[in-house]
Design a protein around this motif. Structure first.
Motif, PDB file in Angstrom:
ATOM      1  N   SER A  67      46.555  44.402  43.200  1.00  0.00           N
ATOM      2  CA  SER A  67      47.678  43.713  42.558  1.00  0.00           C
ATOM      3  C   SER A  67      47.594  42.228  42.873  1.00  0.00           C
ATOM      4  N   GLY A  68      48.222  41.436  42.014  1.00  0.00           N
ATOM      5  CA  GLY A  68      48.195  39.993  42.194  1.00  0.00           C
ATOM      6  C   GLY A  68      46.899  39.401  41.669  1.00  0.00           C
ATOM      7  N   ASP A  69      46.739  38.103  41.903  1.00  0.00           N
ATOM      8  CA  ASP A  69      45.565  37.400  41.388  1.00  0.00           C
ATOM      9  C   ASP A  69      44.888  36.607  42.491  1.00  0.00           C
ATOM     10  N   ILE A  70      43.581  36.730  42.531  1.00  0.00           N
ATOM     11  CA  ILE A  70      42.748  35.904  43.400  1.00  0.00           C
ATOM     12  C   ILE A  70      42.741  34.505  42.772  1.00  0.00           C
ATOM     13  N   PRO A  71      42.563  33.433  43.546  1.00  0.00           N
ATOM     14  CA  PRO A  71      42.537  32.086  42.951  1.00  0.00           C
ATOM     15  C   PRO A  71      41.500  31.966  41.832  1.00  0.00           C
ATOM     16  N   ALA A  72      41.845  31.193  40.810  1.00  0.00           N
ATOM     17  CA  ALA A  72      40.937  30.974  39.683  1.00  0.00           C
ATOM     18  C   ALA A  72      39.610  30.419  40.197  1.00  0.00           C
ATOM     19  N   GLY A  73      38.515  30.987  39.694  1.00  0.00           N
ATOM     20  CA  GLY A  73      37.186  30.557  40.094  1.00  0.00           C
ATOM     21  C   GLY A  73      36.573  31.425  41.186  1.00  0.00           C
ATOM     22  N   LEU A  74      37.390  32.287  41.811  1.00  0.00           N
ATOM     23  CA  LEU A  74      36.893  33.180  42.856  1.00  0.00           C
ATOM     24  C   LEU A  74      36.871  34.611  42.346  1.00  0.00           C
ATOM     25  N   SER A  75      36.060  35.445  42.997  1.00  0.00           N
ATOM     26  CA  SER A  75      36.040  36.868  42.666  1.00  0.00           C
ATOM     27  C   SER A  75      35.824  37.661  43.950  1.00  0.00           C
ATOM     28  N   LEU A  76      36.191  38.933  43.910  1.00  0.00           N
ATOM     29  CA  LEU A  76      35.987  39.842  45.027  1.00  0.00           C
ATOM     30  C   LEU A  76      34.882  40.811  44.647  1.00  0.00           C
ATOM     31  N   SER A  77      33.796  40.818  45.430  1.00  0.00           N
ATOM     32  CA  SER A  77      32.708  41.767  45.164  1.00  0.00           C
ATOM     33  C   SER A  77      33.108  43.141  45.694  1.00  0.00           C
ATOM     34  N   THR A  78      32.462  44.186  45.200  1.00  0.00           N
ATOM     35  CA  THR A  78      32.758  45.536  45.683  1.00  0.00           C
ATOM     36  C   THR A  78      32.351  45.686  47.144  1.00  0.00           C
ATOM     37  N   ALA A  79      31.527  44.765  47.653  1.00  0.00           N
ATOM     38  CA  ALA A  79      31.112  44.785  49.060  1.00  0.00           C
ATOM     39  C   ALA A  79      32.112  44.067  49.959  1.00  0.00           C
ATOM     40  N   GLY A  80      33.183  43.480  49.374  1.00  0.00           N
ATOM     41  CA  GLY A  80      34.230  42.867  50.178  1.00  0.00           C
ATOM     42  C   GLY A  80      34.048  41.390  50.469  1.00  0.00           C
ATOM     43  N   VAL A  81      33.358  40.676  49.587  1.00  0.00           N
ATOM     44  CA  VAL A  81      33.182  39.238  49.773  1.00  0.00           C
ATOM     45  C   VAL A  81      33.948  38.505  48.681  1.00  0.00           C
ATOM     46  N   ILE A  82      34.870  37.622  49.105  1.00  0.00           N
ATOM     47  CA  ILE A  82      35.585  36.755  48.168  1.00  0.00           C
ATOM     48  C   ILE A  82      34.782  35.465  48.101  1.00  0.00           C
ATOM     49  N   GLY A  84      33.078  32.087  45.351  1.00  0.00           N
ATOM     50  CA  GLY A  84      33.080  31.332  44.115  1.00  0.00           C
ATOM     51  C   GLY A  84      33.490  29.896  44.406  1.00  0.00           C
ATOM     52  N   THR A  85      33.792  29.164  43.344  1.00  0.00           N
ATOM     53  CA  THR A  85      34.256  27.793  43.481  1.00  0.00           C
ATOM     54  C   THR A  85      35.641  27.706  42.853  1.00  0.00           C
TER      55      THR A  85
END
Length: 186
Positions: A67-82, A84-85
């Motif tokens: 739920s919610g939104d990660i900051p624009a330009g970032l992503s969460l990988s299935t391996a648990g790493v947030i 991006g720029t």
């Protein structure tokens, strides 16, 4: 008869050693949890990377934003790493979900917050959304869009006041010095 006596002796030996003949009805109390409770702040236009940490359960783990939104330009990988720029300043609160690889999977959730700050100045090709009381240096040619209206910054050493939520966009071919200050004020 010897086979029966040998079998009985073997059985008596196993029982004496504590071997159980019937499986236990105990239910596993294994659990999985998220150790990461807070995240580092970042800066718009600067690469960001933060690994989430899991404990318990059975790896490999799978991570998602529930739920919610990660900051624009970032992503969460299935391996648990947030990573991006980030492209927009502000505070983002979201919930991540961790699932382990058991069947059925054990899960855990954790609410996290990331604060993205503006850099001191925007460079060619960068954009930013201003929050109340933000200020940033921009070069001539920067477009400021607020409340449905757009203006282009001209000249040098200017001071411009705009409203919170204004979007600044520096052209990708901008080469001049970022010496105009833009301030978001109510």
């Amino acid at each position: 008869m010897n086979k029966i006596l040998a079998g009985a002796f073997f059985l008596a030996t196993l029982v004496a050693c504590g071997v159980e003949w019937f499986p236990s009805n105990e239910v596993s109390t294994s659990s999985v949890s998220i150790s990461t409770k807070s995240l580092a702040a970042g800066t718009v236009g600067t690469p960001y990377s933060q690994s989430l940490v899991a404990t318990g359960g059975t790896s490999p783990y799978t991570w998602t934003v529930s739920s919610g939104d990660i900051p624009a330009g970032l992503s969460l990988s299935t391996a648990g790493v947030i990573s991006g720029t980030p492209t927009t300043a502000g505070t983002s609160t979201f919930t991540v979900q961790l699932s382990d690889s058991t069947t059925p999977p054990l899960t855990a959730t954790q609410e996290l917050t990331i604060v993205m700050a503006l850099p001191g100045a925007l460079a060619a090709g960068q954009t930013a959304t201003l929050r109340s009381n933000d200020s940033i240096m921009v070069p001539p040619g920067t477009t400021i869009t607020a409340n449905g209206n757009s203006i282009t910054v001209t000249g040098h050493n200017g001071r411009l006041i705009t409203s919170p939520g204004a979007v600044l966009a520096v052209p990708s071919d901008a080469t001049e010095t970022a010496d105009n200050v833009v301030i978001a004020s109510l």
